[in-house]
Design a protein around this motif. Structure first.
Motif, mmCIF file in Angstrom:
data_model
loop_
_atom_site.group_PDB
_atom_site.id
_atom_site.type_symbol
_atom_site.label_atom_id
_atom_site.label_comp_id
_atom_site.label_asym_id
_atom_site.label_seq_id
_atom_site.Cartn_x
_atom_site.Cartn_y
_atom_site.Cartn_z
ATOM 1 N N GLU A 199 27.823 30.909 83.156
ATOM 2 C CA GLU A 199 27.806 31.355 84.551
ATOM 3 C C GLU A 199 27.610 30.182 85.482
ATOM 4 N N LYS A 200 28.261 30.245 86.625
ATOM 5 C CA LYS A 200 27.972 29.240 87.651
ATOM 6 C C LYS A 200 26.669 29.642 88.332
ATOM 7 N N PRO A 201 25.680 28.722 88.438
ATOM 8 C CA PRO A 201 24.395 29.108 89.040
ATOM 9 C C PRO A 201 24.551 29.500 90.503
ATOM 10 N N SER A 217 33.302 34.045 96.533
ATOM 11 C CA SER A 217 34.641 33.467 96.466
ATOM 12 C C SER A 217 34.956 33.092 95.028
ATOM 13 N N LEU A 218 36.205 32.677 94.828
ATOM 14 C CA LEU A 218 36.632 32.233 93.507
ATOM 15 C C LEU A 218 35.722 31.116 92.986
ATOM 16 N N ILE A 219 35.212 30.289 93.870
ATOM 17 C CA ILE A 219 34.373 29.164 93.432
ATOM 18 C C ILE A 219 32.986 29.642 93.000
ATOM 19 N N LEU A 223 34.101 39.836 88.911
ATOM 20 C CA LEU A 223 34.452 39.491 90.290
ATOM 21 C C LEU A 223 35.327 38.229 90.289
ATOM 22 N N TRP A 224 34.922 37.249 89.464
ATOM 23 C CA TRP A 224 35.739 36.020 89.362
ATOM 24 C C TRP A 224 37.147 36.369 88.865
ATOM 25 N N LYS A 225 37.220 37.226 87.827
ATOM 26 C CA LYS A 225 38.541 37.589 87.275
ATOM 27 C C LYS A 225 39.407 38.218 88.375
ATOM 28 N N PHE A 262 39.258 37.795 91.651
ATOM 29 C CA PHE A 262 39.717 36.779 92.612
ATOM 30 C C PHE A 262 40.825 35.919 92.000
ATOM 31 N N ARG A 263 40.620 35.524 90.739
ATOM 32 C CA ARG A 263 41.592 34.614 90.111
ATOM 33 C C ARG A 263 42.948 35.309 89.973
ATOM 34 N N ARG A 264 42.915 36.588 89.533
ATOM 35 C CA ARG A 264 44.159 37.354 89.374
ATOM 36 C C ARG A 264 44.893 37.502 90.713
ATOM 37 N N PHE A 315 37.759 24.276 101.803
ATOM 38 C CA PHE A 315 36.934 23.157 101.353
ATOM 39 C C PHE A 315 37.546 22.534 100.108
ATOM 40 N N ALA A 316 37.853 23.394 99.113
ATOM 41 C CA ALA A 316 38.266 22.873 97.807
ATOM 42 C C ALA A 316 39.576 22.115 97.911
ATOM 43 N N GLY A 317 40.433 22.533 98.832
ATOM 44 C CA GLY A 317 41.749 21.922 98.879
ATOM 45 C C GLY A 317 41.864 20.779 99.862
ATOM 46 N N HIS A 318 40.929 20.659 100.781
ATOM 47 C CA HIS A 318 41.104 19.701 101.862
ATOM 48 C C HIS A 318 40.391 18.390 101.562
ATOM 49 N N GLU A 319 39.069 18.454 101.397
ATOM 50 C CA GLU A 319 38.308 17.203 101.231
ATOM 51 C C GLU A 319 38.589 16.511 99.904
ATOM 52 N N THR A 320 38.721 17.292 98.823
ATOM 53 C CA THR A 320 38.941 16.707 97.490
ATOM 54 C C THR A 320 40.208 15.858 97.493
ATOM 55 N N THR A 321 41.299 16.443 97.998
ATOM 56 C CA THR A 321 42.583 15.733 97.994
ATOM 57 C C THR A 321 42.507 14.511 98.906
ATOM 58 N N PRO A 363 28.231 22.591 87.157
ATOM 59 C CA PRO A 363 27.027 23.181 86.561
ATOM 60 C C PRO A 363 27.309 24.541 85.924
ATOM 61 N N ARG A 364 26.652 24.813 84.795
ATOM 62 C CA ARG A 364 26.791 26.126 84.144
ATOM 63 C C ARG A 364 25.450 26.558 83.559
ATOM 64 N N ASP A 365 25.166 27.875 83.669
ATOM 65 C CA ASP A 365 23.996 28.458 83.006
ATOM 66 C C ASP A 365 24.444 29.126 81.723
ATOM 67 N N THR A 371 41.630 15.565 82.901
ATOM 68 C CA THR A 371 40.401 16.371 82.888
ATOM 69 C C THR A 371 39.606 16.339 84.207
ATOM 70 N N MET A 372 40.038 15.526 85.156
ATOM 71 C CA MET A 372 39.300 15.492 86.426
ATOM 72 C C MET A 372 39.459 16.806 87.201
ATOM 73 N N PHE A 373 40.396 17.649 86.775
ATOM 74 C CA PHE A 373 40.564 18.965 87.417
ATOM 75 C C PHE A 373 39.839 20.063 86.636
ATOM 76 N N PRO A 431 39.558 28.230 81.558
ATOM 77 C CA PRO A 431 40.040 29.241 82.516
ATOM 78 C C PRO A 431 39.632 28.972 83.967
ATOM 79 N N ARG A 432 38.559 28.195 84.180
ATOM 80 C CA ARG A 432 38.126 27.943 85.549
ATOM 81 C C ARG A 432 38.581 26.583 86.061
ATOM 82 N N ALA A 433 39.506 25.951 85.333
ATOM 83 C CA ALA A 433 40.020 24.657 85.820
ATOM 84 C C ALA A 433 40.684 24.876 87.179
ATOM 85 N N CYS A 434 40.880 23.782 87.891
ATOM 86 C CA CYS A 434 41.350 23.850 89.279
ATOM 87 C C CYS A 434 42.648 24.650 89.427
ATOM 88 N N ILE A 435 42.592 25.602 90.326
ATOM 89 C CA ILE A 435 43.763 26.440 90.587
ATOM 90 C C ILE A 435 44.757 25.691 91.491
#
Ligand code: HEM
Length: 524
Positions: free
Chosen positions: A114-116, A129-131, A137-139, A141-143, A318-324, A388-390, A449-451, A455-459
């Motif tokens: 789980e993401k904490p 959100s997906l993040i 709930l994650w499934k 959003f991802r679908r 956020f995920a698509g703007h600053e990272t790139t 991070p993962r629990d 692997t930086m992405f 299943p939760r790798a960068c969309i």
């Protein structure tokens, strides 16, 4: 005699009791990570006091991932270490092994990682959100969102990247210049990626230069920028403090409120524009946002709440703007530093274009070396620095260092996949501090692997690489890049001053200010 002394001195008794309880408490914490070697520090780097205090020998803070990257894992001779705070924060496992990361994340739905929630608080301020989401709930959003990343989307990303590059040249006046010097290429990259994402992902017609609003409110781009850079403050500052006559706080509050208003307006406008056609038909002409809005009116099983639409909108922004942008900035910096690699990148463009001057999307997909440059800059400065993962059950992992063995990570523990530790690990990447794009030659996309892994790798991986490689190819086609040295500075000191100072900037990790000179390849 000791008992006698204690019975006559209550303060001493209380002190002895406190020390005994504290030692027992600390011993239990060490036991919880099986006495695994690592860092013994005052605060967890993931706790608020730990994150707010600067990096020092007793507080890793947010800077240790980068500053201690070569030493934290005892020179990478340990695949996993523990961090056990002696004042505040949960004990943690950190790993610098890509094999451990791959094992954990490829099986994450099977073993229920789980993401904490605590660490996703900044996203949760806007809604799930997906993040941030876990489980079903994650499934959901991802679908819902995955089908929006289609070849049509990447084609649009290509076209808008070309368009924004041209707008940038015109607005900056560089279409009439043979040379340009930029104090911080990062600001250009941030604007570019914001505009491309707004246009391609959300159908928002942002232009290169943001126009001032007529009612004195903060424009969209600026409000997003303020929000991204003030998330920790937002979590700790109480609401009443924004009423104090402190200009910075008032501006921050105004920006957060403005972004909320923009998002609601965006939703209302798109909702009224959407007719009764199906999601598939909308997506043909539409984007990520269309899928989100359509889902507002669906039933609860696949539908979204308004807060979830806002949460996902913010998360994608956020995920698509600053990272790139941060990675694009680092790539331009490295290409300016490593002239030999820049020459190889340019010759790839020349070979592909032949006698043509205009790029096509097909050219971009064939630019393996330029993809390698982007991936190599991302390896050196991973924009998502920790995952991070629990653990909800015991998980066994295979370790190679310091010696081969199987280790049990117990249920209830928190593991951090340290992307900087992993991508600077000399066992996986020999000469890890060197910018060497050729190391990505022939490496399949899913091994970049930086992405992330599993299943939760960068969309948005392809969205980001299409945009970045297009922009890099356009810059390199037209300009020679050079480092902008300070008086008396050498290439080596520039590298240390500029590329050696990575940190968390806003919500992504990267190099801060990258000064660069552009010289036209074919003078006007
Ligand atoms: C250089 C650019 C990028 C990098 C380095 C990057 C990195 C990552 C990483 C490492 C993850 C995995 C997080 C985890 O496992 O905890 C991730 C997830 C994600 N990324 Fe990206 N990303 C980039 C660009 C983008 C773009 C352009 C978008 C959207 C347009 C995007 C949207 C997302 C989303 C929504 C997730 C969560 C996926 C999920 O949990 O199912 N990213 N990204």
């Amino acid at each position: 005699m000791v008992l006698d002394l204690l019975s006559h001195n209550p303060l001493l008794t209380a002190t002895v009791l406190f020390v005994a309880l504290y030692l027992q408490w600390y011993r239990n914490r060490l036991k919880s990570v099986d006495h695994l070697p690592g860092l013994r520090v005052a605060f967890s780097p993931l706790s608020l006091p730990g994150a707010l205090l600067p990096t020092s020998s007793w507080n890793p803070g947010l800077g240790w991932y980068w500053q201690w990257r070569t030493t934290a894992y005892m020179n990478h001779e340990n695949d996993i270490i523990s961090i056990v705070p002696f004042v505040f924060g949960k004990p943690l496992y950190y790993t610098c092994s890509s094999k451990v990361a791959q094992h954990l994340l490829s099986n994450e739905t099977k073993v229920n990682l789980e993401k904490p929630k605590l660490l996703s608080r900044v996203f949760l301020l806007w809604g799930e959100s997906l993040i941030s989401a876990n489980g079903n709930l994650w499934k959901k959003f991802r679908r819902l969102l995955a089908p929006a990343f289609t070849p049509q989307t990447f084609s649009l990303v290509f076209r808008e990247s070309v368009a924004i590059y041209r707008e940038m040249l015109a607005e900056q006046g560089w279409d009439r210049e043979n040379e340009a010097a930029i104090d911080d290429v990062g600001q250009l990259a941030l604007r570019m990626t914001l505009v491309v994402l707004a246009r391609c992902g959300f159908g928002v017609p942002l232009s290169w230069s943001e126009e001032a609003t007529t009612d004195g409110s903060i424009p969209f781009g600026e409000s997003l920028n303020v929000v991204c850079h003030t998330h920790i403050e937002r979590l700790v500052i109480p609401n009443w403090a924004y009423k104090l006559p402190i200009q910075r706080l008032q501006h921050m509050d105004k920006a957060w409120k403005a972004l909320g208003v923009y998002m609601r307006e965006l939703i209302a406008a798109r909702r009224s524009a959407i007719d009764s056609t199906s999601i598939e038909a909308q997506t043909e002409k539409g984007d990520l946002f269309t899928r989100l809005i359509e889902a507002l009116d669906e039933d609860a099983r696949i539908g979204l709440e308004e807060s979830e639409v806002i949460g996902n909108t913010f998360a994608l922004m956020f995920a698509g703007h600053e990272t790139t942008a941060r990675t694009l900035t680092a790539t331009l910096g490295y290409l300016a530093l490593y002239q030999d690699e820049q020459a190889k990148a340019y010759s790839e463009i020349v070979q592909l274009l032949g006698s043509r001057t205009e790029l096509t999307l097909e050219d971009v997909t064939k630019m393996d070396f330029i993809h390698g440059c982007f991936h190599e800059a991302l390896r050196l400065h991973p924009a998502g620095p920790m995952l991070p993962r629990d653990l909800t059950k015991d998980v066994y992992v295979e370790l190679q260092h310091p010696y081969p063995r199987t280790m049990c990570l117990p249920k209830g523990s928190r593991v951090i996949i340290d992307m900087i530790g992993i991508h600077h690990n000399p066992h996986t990447f020999p000469e890890p501090e060197r910018f060497k794009p050729s190391r990505w030659e022939g490496v399949p996309e899913h091994e970049v692997t930086m992405f992330g892994w599993g299943p939760r790798a960068c969309i948005g991986r392809k969205f980001a690489t299409t945009e970045a490689v297009t922009v890099l190819a356009l810059f390199l086609r037209d300009w020679m890049l050079e480092v902008a040295l300070e008086p008396g500075e050498t290439i080596q000191t520039y590298q240390e001053r500029v590329m050696g100072q990575s940190r968390l900037l806003g919500l992504a990790f990267g190099v801060e200010t990258v000064p660069i000179k552009f010289c036209r390849r074919h003078p006007l």
